[in-house]
Design a protein around this motif. Structure first.
Motif, PDB file in Angstrom:
ATOM      1  N   ILE A 509       1.038  -1.295  -0.114  1.00  0.00           N
ATOM      2  CA  ILE A 509       0.069   0.053  -0.192  1.00  0.00           C
ATOM      3  C   ILE A 509       0.851   0.880   0.166  1.00  0.00           C
ATOM      4  O   ILE A 509       0.322   2.130  -0.564  1.00  0.00           O
ATOM      5  CB  ILE A 509      -1.112   0.332   0.729  1.00  0.00           C
ATOM      6  N   GLU A 510       2.273   1.075   0.898  1.00  0.00           N
ATOM      7  CA  GLU A 510       2.998   2.760   0.690  1.00  0.00           C
ATOM      8  C   GLU A 510       3.307   3.157  -0.737  1.00  0.00           C
ATOM      9  O   GLU A 510       3.257   4.636  -0.734  1.00  0.00           O
ATOM     10  CB  GLU A 510       4.331   1.706   1.268  1.00  0.00           C
ATOM     11  N   PRO A 511       3.580   2.768  -1.182  1.00  0.00           N
ATOM     12  CA  PRO A 511       3.625   3.803  -2.873  1.00  0.00           C
ATOM     13  C   PRO A 511       2.035   3.894  -3.347  1.00  0.00           C
ATOM     14  O   PRO A 511       2.073   5.597  -4.173  1.00  0.00           O
ATOM     15  CB  PRO A 511       3.910   2.534  -4.118  1.00  0.00           C
ATOM     16  N   ALA A 512       1.157   3.534  -2.659  1.00  0.00           N
ATOM     17  CA  ALA A 512      -0.425   4.559  -3.275  1.00  0.00           C
ATOM     18  C   ALA A 512       0.109   4.955  -2.962  1.00  0.00           C
ATOM     19  O   ALA A 512      -0.705   6.454  -3.180  1.00  0.00           O
ATOM     20  CB  ALA A 512      -1.336   3.455  -2.730  1.00  0.00           C
ATOM     21  N   LEU A 513       0.265   5.469  -0.949  1.00  0.00           N
ATOM     22  CA  LEU A 513      -0.114   6.335  -0.434  1.00  0.00           C
ATOM     23  C   LEU A 513       1.325   8.170  -0.900  1.00  0.00           C
ATOM     24  O   LEU A 513       0.696   8.327  -1.668  1.00  0.00           O
ATOM     25  CB  LEU A 513       0.200   6.195   1.212  1.00  0.00           C
ATOM     26  N   GLU A 515       2.849   7.929  -3.674  1.00  0.00           N
ATOM     27  CA  GLU A 515       3.298   8.202  -5.382  1.00  0.00           C
ATOM     28  C   GLU A 515       1.784   7.843  -6.222  1.00  0.00           C
ATOM     29  O   GLU A 515       1.450   8.132  -7.247  1.00  0.00           O
ATOM     30  CB  GLU A 515       3.861   7.438  -5.869  1.00  0.00           C
ATOM     31  N   GLY A 516       0.275   7.648  -5.108  1.00  0.00           N
ATOM     32  CA  GLY A 516      -1.052   7.383  -5.968  1.00  0.00           C
ATOM     33  C   GLY A 516      -0.295   6.507  -7.211  1.00  0.00           C
ATOM     34  O   GLY A 516      -1.407   6.261  -8.302  1.00  0.00           O
ATOM     35  N   ALA A 517       0.432   5.592  -6.967  1.00  0.00           N
ATOM     36  CA  ALA A 517       0.376   3.892  -7.434  1.00  0.00           C
ATOM     37  C   ALA A 517      -0.837   3.328  -7.687  1.00  0.00           C
ATOM     38  O   ALA A 517      -1.316   3.021  -6.294  1.00  0.00           O
ATOM     39  CB  ALA A 517       1.821   3.483  -7.045  1.00  0.00           C
ATOM     40  N   ASP A 518      -0.708   2.069  -8.482  1.00  0.00           N
ATOM     41  CA  ASP A 518      -1.972   1.862  -9.030  1.00  0.00           C
ATOM     42  C   ASP A 518      -1.534   0.613  -7.694  1.00  0.00           C
ATOM     43  O   ASP A 518      -0.514  -0.384  -8.489  1.00  0.00           O
ATOM     44  CB  ASP A 518      -1.911   1.809 -10.197  1.00  0.00           C
ATOM     45  N   VAL A 519      -2.763   0.299  -6.939  1.00  0.00           N
ATOM     46  CA  VAL A 519      -1.700  -1.778  -6.278  1.00  0.00           C
ATOM     47  C   VAL A 519      -3.009  -2.518  -6.908  1.00  0.00           C
ATOM     48  O   VAL A 519      -4.061  -1.894  -6.179  1.00  0.00           O
ATOM     49  CB  VAL A 519      -2.625  -0.773  -5.115  1.00  0.00           C
ATOM     50  N   ARG A 532      -8.970   9.029  -0.129  1.00  0.00           N
ATOM     51  CA  ARG A 532      -9.557  10.133   1.279  1.00  0.00           C
ATOM     52  C   ARG A 532      -8.165  10.123   1.665  1.00  0.00           C
ATOM     53  O   ARG A 532      -7.862  12.023   1.590  1.00  0.00           O
ATOM     54  CB  ARG A 532     -10.617   9.632   2.500  1.00  0.00           C
ATOM     55  N   TYR A 533      -7.266   9.983   2.116  1.00  0.00           N
ATOM     56  CA  TYR A 533      -5.517  10.402   2.636  1.00  0.00           C
ATOM     57  C   TYR A 533      -4.897  11.154   1.918  1.00  0.00           C
ATOM     58  O   TYR A 533      -4.498  12.408   2.706  1.00  0.00           O
ATOM     59  CB  TYR A 533      -4.864   8.882   3.469  1.00  0.00           C
ATOM     60  N   ARG A 534      -5.170  10.234   1.128  1.00  0.00           N
ATOM     61  CA  ARG A 534      -4.720  11.095  -0.281  1.00  0.00           C
ATOM     62  C   ARG A 534      -4.509  13.105  -0.720  1.00  0.00           C
ATOM     63  O   ARG A 534      -3.991  13.835  -1.193  1.00  0.00           O
ATOM     64  CB  ARG A 534      -4.143  10.860  -2.071  1.00  0.00           C
ATOM     65  N   ARG A 537      -4.167  14.677   2.862  1.00  0.00           N
ATOM     66  CA  ARG A 537      -2.660  14.981   2.441  1.00  0.00           C
ATOM     67  C   ARG A 537      -2.042  16.145   1.195  1.00  0.00           C
ATOM     68  O   ARG A 537      -1.410  16.979   0.791  1.00  0.00           O
ATOM     69  CB  ARG A 537      -2.058  13.864   2.282  1.00  0.00           C
ATOM     70  N   GLY A 538      -3.478  16.499   0.941  1.00  0.00           N
ATOM     71  CA  GLY A 538      -3.595  17.678  -0.531  1.00  0.00           C
ATOM     72  C   GLY A 538      -2.058  17.021  -1.784  1.00  0.00           C
ATOM     73  O   GLY A 538      -1.313  17.527  -2.811  1.00  0.00           O
ATOM     74  N   ARG A 539      -2.282  15.643  -2.183  1.00  0.00           N
ATOM     75  CA  ARG A 539      -2.117  14.749  -2.977  1.00  0.00           C
ATOM     76  C   ARG A 539      -2.310  15.085  -4.396  1.00  0.00           C
ATOM     77  O   ARG A 539      -3.768  14.413  -3.712  1.00  0.00           O
ATOM     78  CB  ARG A 539      -1.224  13.566  -2.186  1.00  0.00           C
TER      79      ARG A 539
END
Ligand code: F6P
Length: 539
Positions: A509-513, A515-519, A532-534, A537-539
């Motif tokens: 999951i970490e890369p999704a947070l 870089e928005g990577a597709d998991v 929602r987390y992203r 975080r304003g991402r």
């Protein structure tokens, strides 16, 4: 096993067993239901048991092969079958002339050789012979580890503070939340700070991440290059390759072995920070305390064997009184981290639902273990212990003498502390009947509210003072209690596969947070939370 049926039948016959009646019927109960183990006195008279109960429980333990499994553990057999490992924390505290073999090799000389290296290191740090990169002596030791590589030394350091060097400061960092390291490093001078990176595997992401950040803090603070690491970082691990990969000289590594489980590792090199705090003598006293209870567990007959007794009592309540949790309530501020330590020891060991050969377990296994220092708990959750609807067996732990350099006034407070321990055990056991409440002139509409059902089981553990040896005895007592329970339930108390899934998923999951990577394969619920987390975080 028919022994379970016999216990179930016995439970039926006991019916509404009342502690008041058990004591009324047996004037000698308080004395008879007590065991002295080393420096620990265990009073188990306030448990909902009779001689028959205890006999039937012992028969269960015998039938389940607990003594045989215990002996196999002490002999170094590979009783941790799912990891194909021996379980030999008892070897860590055995005398140097003992012979304990794993695959035909005596492990005891290796244990004592590491202890000697730890001793030299400890003496050097405490005396100031060990210098930091700039030539200054060490003032603060920071242990970085998690789980068994943190809870043991952190708990024991807290427990034995009066016995530790007050010239050195000790801090323990475990959480991957950067706040933990940030707060631990506040106000420290890198030139006088030594990090002990404690990790059995040296792959644990929290520990490695914190260690990398600590190294950066050190090198930035000193304005130095990699060469400064050697004077400020040592490692405790079974994995020399990873330690070297991190940049720690393996001469500065203290080893232990795969037959030491993380939650059983306090008295291995994982206790290095504690040894520096206590000094070699204090650490060895603690090991001797462990060893005394090991011998008791190995040799005492079951009817006088404290770990057997504690383990079997827990099984009795879980199975026949629907007890889902177990409270550990130390009446010692120094033992404030002891319940948290026991949570890993007990719940990581016995939080299992399949038997050794992989079938669903048919009994209720490990309870939720919890607690805080007793007096504080009295003003928080004791209400539920006294008048709630569930049975929560509790251990009350106290000491006759305060330790440390307390003033006369503070020393005098000790009687009040212990009066609370004794009073709580009394109130929990014997309660207060409606008649007794009425006799005090309480208005009828309040009688039910002010009645205490009592009959809440407790075991009291009392010792003269909380010394290194006594702490070792206490920990060993609980280690072996956990062993007995796991053996009766026929589960493997020495693996921890249940912690793996979350670790693997976190890595995915970490890369999704960031870089928005597709998991791939992320479930809808987690995906929505990640989105929602992203956003937050304003991402
Ligand atoms: O969380 C699981 C666990 O493996 C514990 O059993 C262990 O004490 C902890 O992680 C830390 O592991 P290590 O010492 O390998 O960093």
């Amino acid at each position: 096993m028919p022994e379970w049926d016999a216990l179930a039948e016995h439970r039926k016959q006991l019916g509404e067993v009342r502690l008041r009646e058990l004591f009324a019927a047996d004037a000698g109960r308080a004395g008879r239901y007590g065991i002295q183990v080393g420096d620990l006195y265990l009073d188990y008279s306030r448990n909902l048991v009779t001689d028959d109960t205890l006999r039937l429980l012992r028969e269960l333990a015998e039938a389940a092969g607990v003594p045989a499994l215990r002996d196999a553990m002490f002999r170094g057999e590979r009783i941790n079958t799912t990891e194909d490992r021996a379980v030999l924390h008892t070897a860590l505290r055995s005398p140097s002339d003992a012979v304990i073999e794993v695959d035909g090799v005596n492990v005891v000389p290796g244990v004592h050789s590491v202890l000697s290296r730890m001793q030299v290191f400890t003496d050097n740090v405490r005396s100031g012979v060990w210098k930091g990169h700039t030539g200054r002596r060490i003032r603060t030791v920071v242990n970085i580890g998690i789980g068994g590589s943190d809870l043991g030394p952190a708990m024991a350091y807290e427990a034995l503070r009066p016995w530790t060097s007050r010239e050195l400061d000790f801090r323990f960092v475990s959480n991957v939340d950067g706040a933990d390291l940030h707060e631990a490093l506040r106000g420290l001078d890198p030139a006088e700070t030594l990090f002990i990176v404690a990790s059995k595997t040296f792959t644990t992401v929290e520990t490695v991440t914190n260690a990398v950040s600590a190294r950066k803090w050190l090198l930035d603070g000193l304005g130095a290059g990699q060469e400064a690491v050697a004077r400020h970082f040592v490692a405790v691990s079974t994995n020399a390759e990873k330690v070297a990969g991190f940049g720690i000289d393996t001469h500065n590594m203290f080893e232990f072995w795969d037959w030491v489980g993380g939650r059983y590792s306090l008295d291995s090199a994982i206790g290095l920070s504690l040894m520096v705090a206590l000094g070699n003598d204090g650490f060895r006293e603690m090991l001797a305390g462990f060893h005394a209870v090991d011998e008791h567990f190995r040799d005492a007959p079951l009817e006088r064997n404290a770990p057997f007794l504690l383990g079997l009592l827990g099984i009795w309540y879980g199975e026949f009184f629907d007890a889902r949790s177990h409270a550990v309530l130390p009446y010692s501020h120094y033992l404030s981290k002891f319940p948290a330590y026991l949570q890993q020891l007990d719940m990581e060991s016995n939080g299992k639902s399949v038997t050794r050969d992989g079938r669903p377990v048919s009994r209720r296994t490990g309870p939720v273990v919890w607690g805080t220092p007793g007096t504080n708990g009295q003003h928080a959750y004791f209400q539920l212990l006294h008048q709630g609807t569930q049975v929560i067996p509790a251990d009350l732990i106290g000491f006759a003498r305060p330790v440390g350099e307390l003033s006369a006034d503070l020393t005098a407070q000790h009687d009040l502390l212990m009066a609370n321990l004794f009073a709580q055990g009394q109130a929990l056991a014997f309660g207060k009947t409606a008649e007794e409440v009425r006799a005090e002139g309480v208005a009828e509409e309040l009688v039910a509210h002010r009645t205490f059902p009592g009959n809440r089981p407790t075991t009291t553990i009392l010792a003269a003072e909380l010394s290194p040896s006594v702490l070792g005895q206490l920990v060993a007592l609980y280690e072996h209690k956990v062993f007995v329970q796991g053996a009766v339930w026929d589960i493997n108390s020495f693996d921890q596969w249940g912690v793996e899934l979350g670790k693997v998923l976190a890595r995915r999951i970490e890369p999704a947070l960031a870089e928005g990577a597709d998991v791939p394969g992320l479930d809808a619920s987690t995906a929505a939370l990640v989105t929602r987390y992203r956003e937050l975080r304003g991402r």
